[in-house]
Design an enzyme around this catalytic site. Structure first.
Site, PDB file in Angstrom:
ATOM      1  N   TYR A  64       0.834  -1.199   0.000  1.00 51.16           N
ATOM      2  CA  TYR A  64       0.000   0.000   0.000  1.00 51.16           C
ATOM      3  C   TYR A  64       0.870   1.250   0.000  1.00 51.16           C
ATOM      4  O   TYR A  64       0.626   2.194  -0.765  1.00 51.16           O
ATOM      5  CB  TYR A  64      -0.911  -0.022   1.231  1.00 51.16           C
ATOM      6  CG  TYR A  64      -1.719   1.232   1.439  1.00 51.16           C
ATOM      7  CD1 TYR A  64      -2.757   1.579   0.574  1.00 51.16           C
ATOM      8  CD2 TYR A  64      -1.458   2.075   2.533  1.00 51.16           C
ATOM      9  CE1 TYR A  64      -3.497   2.735   0.785  1.00 51.16           C
ATOM     10  CE2 TYR A  64      -2.196   3.222   2.747  1.00 51.16           C
ATOM     11  CZ  TYR A  64      -3.217   3.546   1.865  1.00 51.16           C
ATOM     12  OH  TYR A  64      -3.956   4.690   2.066  1.00 51.16           O
ATOM     13  N   GLU A  86     -11.942   6.464   5.223  1.00 53.12           N
ATOM     14  CA  GLU A  86     -11.378   7.252   6.318  1.00 53.12           C
ATOM     15  C   GLU A  86     -12.371   7.347   7.472  1.00 53.12           C
ATOM     16  O   GLU A  86     -11.990   7.298   8.646  1.00 53.12           O
ATOM     17  CB  GLU A  86     -10.994   8.656   5.830  1.00 53.12           C
ATOM     18  CG  GLU A  86      -9.784   8.712   4.919  1.00 53.12           C
ATOM     19  CD  GLU A  86      -8.484   8.345   5.618  1.00 53.12           C
ATOM     20  OE1 GLU A  86      -8.454   8.325   6.864  1.00 53.12           O
ATOM     21  OE2 GLU A  86      -7.498   8.069   4.916  1.00 53.12           O
ATOM     22  N   TRP A  94      -5.505   1.550  10.496  1.00 49.53           N
ATOM     23  CA  TRP A  94      -5.681   1.552   9.047  1.00 49.53           C
ATOM     24  C   TRP A  94      -5.466   0.151   8.474  1.00 49.53           C
ATOM     25  O   TRP A  94      -6.097  -0.235   7.495  1.00 49.53           O
ATOM     26  CB  TRP A  94      -4.731   2.543   8.386  1.00 49.53           C
ATOM     27  CG  TRP A  94      -4.877   2.550   6.899  1.00 49.53           C
ATOM     28  CD1 TRP A  94      -3.972   2.119   5.981  1.00 49.53           C
ATOM     29  CD2 TRP A  94      -6.033   2.966   6.151  1.00 49.53           C
ATOM     30  NE1 TRP A  94      -4.490   2.246   4.701  1.00 49.53           N
ATOM     31  CE2 TRP A  94      -5.745   2.763   4.781  1.00 49.53           C
ATOM     32  CE3 TRP A  94      -7.277   3.477   6.508  1.00 49.53           C
ATOM     33  CZ2 TRP A  94      -6.655   3.069   3.772  1.00 49.53           C
ATOM     34  CZ3 TRP A  94      -8.189   3.783   5.498  1.00 49.53           C
ATOM     35  CH2 TRP A  94      -7.875   3.578   4.153  1.00 49.53           C
TER      36      TRP A  94
END
Length: 256
Positions: A64, A86, A94
């Site tokens: 990522y 988000e 995350w």
């Protein structure tokens, strides 16, 4: 992501009109692992490339970081997905959201705002029963609300243009994770602008994380191999925009 990640806590189900993480460090460069002692800010991998500690060990997070985080997002569906994820990340790491992203995309019809905007109670209950995603009713309802707001924004230039209009003239040039801010005047102004347009779960800290993720800011550490690779920002120096380094005529708008 050097201290315990405040995003790994329990999902509190904050109100959609509240900043869901006012004191949290929303950046993916906050270490997602428990605090087990000091770590270097930049780690040299087996491939010889320098990355922040959060992206140096987990293959998913490394991929990522190397290919997606901080790269420009300029399409409506992509921006809507990032805003949605988000919001779901509030109170969680995350890494948790990234692992669930394929399930999120399936559950939310690829984050097509035209489809999500038509969701009703049946779809909400379907999503609440889906163990593959974060089952938080307030966040699910906020995603539907934001899809409707995204469609309405098309008459005013669109979501992408609005979000990118808050790009500042300079970006941070951090040497350590501690030097990376968690909000800015522009993220606060963006939060206010989106709320005015009917969006939910778009607090200033969340919007700063969004701006980092979609390339509006470059908060890659100066020692990282990813610094300056988005094509938006210079790699070194004061972190000036490659357009000309100066705020444009919309600066007053961005500052709120």
């Amino acid at each position: 992501m050097t201290s315990p990640d405040p995003r790994t806590g329990r999902d509190t189900g904050a109100r959609p009109d509240a900043d869901p993480r006012p004191d949290a460090d929303p950046r993916p460069d906050a270490d997602p692992r428990p605090d087990d002692g000091p770590r270097p800010d930049v780690v040299i991998g087996e491939d010889g490339l320098a990355r922040p500690a959060w992206a140096a060990s987990d293959p998913m997070m490394r991929e990522y970081y190397d290919t997606e985080w901080g790269m420009p997002v300029r399409d409506e569906q992509g921006m809507f997905e990032r805003i949605s994820l988000e919001a779901f990340q509030s109170g969680l790491s995350w890494a948790t959201i990234l692992r669930k992203r394929p399930a999120f995309r399936t559950a939310f019809d690829g984050f097509d705002p035209e489809v999500v905007a038509r969701y009703g109670e049946a779809e909400v209950e379907r999503l609440m029963a889906d163990a593959g995603i974060v089952r938080n009713r307030a966040k699910i309802l906020a995603t539907i609300t934001n899809a409707k707001a995204t469609l309405a924004l098309r008459e005013k230039g669109g979501l992408v243009d609005l979000v990118w209009s808050f790009q500042p003239g300079t970006t941070p040039a951090p040497r350590t994770v501690a030097e990376i801010p968690t909000r800015s005047p522009e993220s606060t102004a963006l939060s206010k602008a989106l709320r005015k347009e009917g969006f939910a779960f778009v607090g200033p800290t969340t919007m700063f994380a969004l701006m980092e993720a979609v390339g509006i800011l470059d908060t890659h550490l100066l020692g990282s191999h990813r610094r300056g690779t988005s094509g938006v920002w210079e790699a070194r120096g004061p972190g000036r925009s490659r357009r000309d380094g100066r705020p444009d005529a919309d600066e007053g708008r961005r500052q709120g």
